[in-house]
Each structure stands twice: as C-alpha cells, then as structure tokens.
Design an enzyme around this catalytic site. Structure first.
Site, short mmCIF file in Angstrom:
data_model
loop_
_atom_site.label_atom_id
_atom_site.label_comp_id
_atom_site.label_asym_id
_atom_site.label_seq_id
_atom_site.Cartn_x
_atom_site.Cartn_y
_atom_site.Cartn_z
N ARG A 198 0.83 -1.21 0.00
CA ARG A 198 0.00 0.00 0.00
C ARG A 198 0.87 1.27 0.00
O ARG A 198 1.92 1.30 0.63
CB ARG A 198 -0.95 -0.03 1.21
CG ARG A 198 -1.91 -1.21 1.09
CD ARG A 198 -2.86 -1.30 2.24
NE ARG A 198 -3.75 -0.16 2.28
CZ ARG A 198 -4.60 0.08 3.27
NH1 ARG A 198 -4.67 -0.76 4.30
NH2 ARG A 198 -5.39 1.12 3.24
N SER A 207 -8.06 12.01 2.27
CA SER A 207 -7.61 10.89 3.12
C SER A 207 -7.48 11.35 4.56
O SER A 207 -6.66 12.21 4.89
CB SER A 207 -6.26 10.37 2.63
OG SER A 207 -5.69 9.54 3.63
N GLN A 223 -6.29 9.54 6.85
CA GLN A 223 -5.01 9.05 7.37
C GLN A 223 -3.89 10.05 7.09
O GLN A 223 -3.05 10.31 7.95
CB GLN A 223 -4.68 7.69 6.77
CG GLN A 223 -5.63 6.60 7.27
CD GLN A 223 -5.38 5.26 6.62
OE1 GLN A 223 -4.53 5.11 5.75
NE2 GLN A 223 -6.12 4.25 7.05
N ASP A 229 -15.32 2.97 3.37
CA ASP A 229 -15.22 1.62 3.94
C ASP A 229 -16.51 0.82 3.76
O ASP A 229 -16.52 -0.39 3.99
CB ASP A 229 -14.84 1.70 5.43
CG ASP A 229 -13.44 2.25 5.62
OD1 ASP A 229 -12.63 2.16 4.68
OD2 ASP A 229 -13.15 2.76 6.72
C1 S3P Z 1 -9.25 5.66 8.12
C2 S3P Z 1 -9.31 6.40 6.97
C3 S3P Z 1 -9.69 5.83 5.67
C4 S3P Z 1 -10.40 4.48 5.86
C5 S3P Z 1 -9.69 3.58 6.80
C6 S3P Z 1 -9.60 4.23 8.18
C7 S3P Z 1 -8.82 6.32 9.36
O1 S3P Z 1 -8.54 5.62 4.91
O2 S3P Z 1 -10.55 3.83 4.61
O3 S3P Z 1 -10.35 2.35 6.94
O4 S3P Z 1 -8.97 5.74 10.44
O5 S3P Z 1 -8.33 7.46 9.26
P1 S3P Z 1 -7.91 6.77 3.96
O6 S3P Z 1 -7.39 7.86 4.81
O7 S3P Z 1 -6.80 6.08 3.22
O8 S3P Z 1 -9.02 7.21 3.06
#
Ligand code: S3P
Length: 435
Positions: free
Chosen positions: A122, A166, A168, A319
């Site tokens: 990833r 995102s 994250q 998700d």
């Molecule tokens: C998440 C953010 C999302 C999500 C993941 C959990 C988080 O990912 O798909 O299951 O806890 O911040 P992305 O930031 O890659 O969109």
C-alpha cells in the site's frame, strides 16, 4: 485458515452491538500513549488492527493493559516515547502505519516500521511526502512502500493542501504538527472523518477549524504538547454496523436493533445512502460522548432501490463500498460506484475482489478503473459460491451478508480475516439470521 459456511436466511431479527470503532480506537490508543498518566479506554475495538496499534505503543514505552474491551494505557507525556529495539509491526493496519509515521517523524530516535504483505503493497508516499516538507527524514522501499525507516528529527510546521481525500494523511500531518515548530495546517479537498481533530481536543490539544482547513500548534522549544490522560468510551463502529443494516434491509420481514453506534456526521453518509435507497432506518437514543455521537439504529426490511455513489460522497462512505457493491444484486436498479479508484489500494484491490466474487455468485458486473456497476434483481438471483476475500476483512463480511439471500450455501475462504475489524462477526450474524 478457517472456512466459514453461510446458509441462506429468511430474515434478520434481534439485537447486535458492534465492536468499538476502529478509527477512534487507534487514535485514543496513540494519544493516551502520548499523555501523562493512565487513560481508561472502554469498549475499545477488539479489532486486530487496533491491537497492532496497542502493541506498537507498548514497544514505544507506554504501559498497555488489556482486559477484554477495556484498555488501560499509561503514557509518560508527549516527550516520553522511547526507541524500540525491534521494528514495529502495523500488521494489516493502514491507519497504524500512516498515523504512527507522523508521530515518529518528530521524535529524537529512529524507528523501523512495517506490516503484513498487504501493508507492504500500500502506498506510503502520500504521508512521506508532506512529512518531508516538514523536514522529516523517512526512507521507504522504492520511496513509497513499507518497510519504513523513520529517523526522527526536528520538524517545522507547514500548510499542506492535501491532494487527495484521506483522513489518514490529514491525521499523519496533524500528529507530526504536535512535535513541529510553529503551526501546522491541513486543507482537505473534501471532508473526511474528523476523529483525529475530536480526539486531540478530547486529550487537551486545541484544534482550529476554518472551513476545510484544520490547524494545530506545535509544542516547540522542546517543551512538547501537553496531553491529558482520559477515561473514555469508544462508540460502536458504524462501518461494522453497516453489514447488519444491509443484511436486515435485504429481507421484508427483518426487524433488528443495532446498539451504541457511533454517529459522527463525517461517518453517517452511509445512512443517507441507505435512506435514499428506500431502507427503513430509525435513529434512537442519541447522546454525545467525548465529542463523538452515539445512538441506536432500528432497521426493518424493505425493498431497496439501488443507485449511484460518486464524487465527494465516495470518501465519506469509503469503507462501506464493499457492502454496497455486494448488495447490488438485491436492489431494483443495481448499484454503481464511480470515482473510487482509492478502493484499489485498500486492504486488497477491492474493485477487483468485488467483481471476482460477485461473478462467482452469478451477478452481472462491469468492472471499471475507478469503480464498478452491479446489475440489480432483474439480472437474476445470486447462488451460493466459494468466496475468496484476498485477506480483506470487508470483502469477507460483505459476501457473508450477500450469501444470506443466495440460493444454496456459500463458503468464505480464510474467513478469519474478518477479525481485522470484527472478530465476532460470524457469531453475531448467525445469532440474528433466522432460517
Ligand atoms: C481511516 C481512513 C480511511 C479508511 C480507513 C480508516 C482512518 O482511509 O478507509 O479504513 O482511520 O483514518 P484513507 O485515509 O486512506 O481514506
């Protein structure tokens, strides 16, 4: 690798309480390890992913005690993390590796961080790039993949205009910002889940919000940010609840109650999608909890219309897209997902995994670069099949639900992968499925 057989059901009834929210549990675990004193995190996610975060925080010097879903984390303050002699293991968890990279970039030691085969495929460039703009020294395989080697250093605040939606990435930059000189801001192209912002405030760190820009102030001068230990309840995971909303909606006679679900507005777009499709959903007993919102959901069976999910709606239901796609054959018009190329870099290539398994069950599917189109009821009833989840928890659970309405039994290979977010999923599904 356990195989799980799913028999067809007539309807769903009874109650279910989904496990603690995965996103929120990660953040509480990390922030309580940066706080001074002992935090008690109740209804903490049983998810394997969140236990990867706990193990990492423990390797970094926090004391972690787990008693079922109650976790006590004792931190020694934001400057109190210690270097770990062994490489940290994020397991299958993208949130663990990406958020921790932000925290570790500003420490005064070096950390190696990796995860399982899926994590190593990833993209990490999306966090490495803004952190380097802050002065971070991070090495990555092919400059984009784990294992990561993070040489902690002094960081400076930046204003980051995030090129992608995102949570994250946003969170990694904001968490690094706690350890940077000056202020750090992130501007999001569209809204994503705001659990980091809420959790930071809950642990005593002021967060400014101006439209789509979020700002934190760094500790600076070697004093570090001051986080307060908290005693706190984690809401149930709406992304886990969705499997039961979908399963109940599939059968006219269903009537279930889903208890204690987190209803943060940046996560509830999926309820709007279901309502627009004609689902019977009622939110009850709303209450606020540490900046988050919790409620119960009453779901009855109806006939679902189907529809198109696209554009800025996509990050808000990212998700839940596997479940929506697998529900397509049970809707009148089918389900079409567009603008969701991100699904290809999740725990598996979810577009490919969905198309493959839907076809195994006899659905009519068009796979596209950034989504898929799944034909509705008119294309025929699904039949039981052997499902290959490709190690992806949400693919396994989405097809276990789809299997309830199929003709004949379905076998989910490597079914245990559901434990990444929902270890008791099959028991809960069996208990509520009436035959
Ligand atoms: C998440 C953010 C999302 C999500 C993941 C959990 C988080 O990912 O798909 O299951 O806890 O911040 P992305 O930031 O890659 O969109």
């Amino acid at each position: 690798m356990k195989k799980q057989t799913i028999h067809p059901a007539k309807y769903l009834s009874g109650g279910v309480a989904p496990p603690g929210d995965k996103s929120i549990s990660h953040r509480y675990a990390m922030l309580s390890a940066l706080a001074e004193g002992t935090s008690e995190l109740r209804h903490f996610a049983l998810a394997a992913d969140c236990h990867s975060t706990l193990n990492c925080m423990s390797a970094l010097g926090a004391s972690v005690k787990v008693d079922k879903d109650v976790v006590k984390v004792t931190g020694r303050g934001a400057e109190g993390l210690k270097s770990s002699w062994r490489a940290l293991d994020a397991g299958n968890s993208g949130t663990t590796i990406r958020l921790l990279t932000g925290i570790l970039a500003g420490q005064d030691f070096t950390t190696k961080l990796s995860g399982d085969a899926s994590i190593q495929k990833r993209p990490m460039g999306r966090v490495v790039s803004p952190l380097r703009q802050m002065g971070a020294d991070i090495r990555a395989r092919e400059d984009n993949f784990a294992p990561l080697e993070i040489h902690g250093t002094k960081l400076r605040g930046i204003h980051y205009k995030m090129p992608m939606a995102s949570a994250q990435v946003k969170s990694a930059v904001l968490l690094a910002g706690l350890f940077a000189d000056g202020t750090t801001s992130v501007t999001e192209p569209v809204l994503t889940r705001d659990h980091t912002e809420l959790a930071l405030e809950e642990f005593g760190i002021p967060v400014e919000k101006d439209g789509t820009t979020i700002t934190v102030r760094g500790g600076g001068n070697g004093i570090g940010p001051r986080l307060q230990a908290r005693s706190i309840d984690v809401p149930g995971d709406i992304s886990s609840a969705v499997f039961f909303i979908a399963a109940a909606s599939m059968f006219a006679d269903s009537n279930i109650m889903i208890h204690g679900v987190g209803l943060n507005p940046t996560r509830t777009a999926i309820l709007d999608v279901f309502t627009q499709m004609g689902a019977s959903l009622q939110v009850m007993s709303l209450k606020s909890a540490h900046g988050e919102v919790i409620g119960d959901l009453a779901v009855k069976g109806t006939s679902l219309k189907g529809g198109v999910i696209e554009k800025e709606q996509v990050p808000l239901v990212i998700d839940e897209l596997p479940m929506l796609a697998a529900l397509g054959p049970y809707t009148e018009e089918g389900i079409e997902i567009r603008d969701a190329a991100e699904l290809r870099v999740k725990e598996s290539d979810r577009i490919a995994a969905l198309a493959e398994n839907l076809r195994r069950m006899g659905a009519t599917v068009e796979e596209r670069k950034d989504g898929l189109k799944v034909a509705g009821r008119a294309a025929g009833k699904l039949r039981g099949a052997e499902i290959e989840p490709h190690g992806d928890h949400r693919i396994a659970m989405a097809f276990a639900v789809a299997a309830l309405g199929a003709e004949g039994d379905t076998l989910i290979r490597d079914a245990d992968c559901a434990g990444v977010s929902y270890p008791t999923f099959y028991e809960d599904l069996e208990r509520t499925a009436e035959r």
